[in-house]
Scaffold this motif. Sequence first.
Motif, short mmCIF file in Angstrom:
data_model
loop_
_atom_site.label_atom_id
_atom_site.label_comp_id
_atom_site.label_asym_id
_atom_site.label_seq_id
_atom_site.Cartn_x
_atom_site.Cartn_y
_atom_site.Cartn_z
N PRO A 1 0.82 -1.22 0.00
CA PRO A 1 0.00 0.00 0.00
C PRO A 1 0.85 1.27 0.00
N ALA B 1 4.37 3.00 -5.37
CA ALA B 1 4.13 3.19 -6.80
C ALA B 1 5.48 3.19 -7.50
N PRO C 1 5.90 -0.22 -12.80
CA PRO C 1 5.19 -1.24 -12.01
C PRO C 1 5.07 -2.59 -12.69
N THR D 1 -0.52 -7.36 -6.65
CA THR D 1 -0.91 -5.98 -6.31
C THR D 1 -0.58 -5.03 -7.46
N LEU D 2 0.64 -5.14 -7.99
CA LEU D 2 1.03 -4.22 -9.06
C LEU D 2 0.27 -4.49 -10.35
N ASP E 1 -2.79 -5.77 -10.61
CA ASP E 1 -4.18 -5.30 -10.44
C ASP E 1 -4.27 -3.77 -10.47
N THR E 2 -3.33 -3.09 -9.81
CA THR E 2 -3.41 -1.63 -9.79
C THR E 2 -3.10 -1.03 -11.16
N THR E 3 -2.18 -1.64 -11.90
CA THR E 3 -1.91 -1.10 -13.24
C THR E 3 -3.10 -1.37 -14.17
N THR E 4 -3.74 -2.52 -14.02
CA THR E 4 -4.93 -2.79 -14.82
C THR E 4 -6.01 -1.75 -14.51
N GLN E 5 -6.23 -1.47 -13.25
CA GLN E 5 -7.24 -0.48 -12.87
C GLN E 5 -6.88 0.92 -13.33
N LYS E 6 -5.60 1.22 -13.36
CA LYS E 6 -5.17 2.57 -13.75
C LYS E 6 -5.26 2.78 -15.26
N TRP F 1 4.64 4.51 -14.36
CA TRP F 1 3.45 4.76 -13.54
C TRP F 1 2.76 6.06 -13.93
#
Length: 147
Positions: free
Chosen positions: A16, A19, A23, A66-67, A69-74, A141
């Motif tokens: 958490p 960044a 990523p 984590t990375l 999923d967050t890059t997919t969401q971004k 990022w």
Amino acid sequence: MGGYGAGAVPGGLLMPGRAPARPLAVASVAAPAWALPSGPLAAGAGLPWVAVGALVAGLGSAVCGTLYDTTTQKWVPVELLGRTTAFGVPGSFALGPLGPAAAGPLADRFGAGAVLLLGAVWQLAAGVVVLTVPAVRNRRWEEGPDS
């Protein structure tokens, strides 16, 4: 599994607020850690070595997941997330069981150590192949659509 969990929990707690500049590259470097429990098993090493490999695999899994999923969401527009998931998930869940289904007969023919070693090499090679993709390796990022 205990070693895997012992790595995954701190790996997840580490992420958490992080960044990394690249990523997907970091995720792709962390992903081959999944091969680490198979190596000691293939070599016939003792439980402590397998547990250490599993611990590092758990940590790598948490970082990669984590990375990813967050890059997919971004970077994937909200209206396309469902379609994106619809392509990735069936491949994982429909094709994923083929490896374990083939492992038994292959182990009978070639030995469990050879199958475990092949699996570890496959996982390491897959990570290297993913890192050769410029869009993965070079994605920064701050390049996201909401920047």
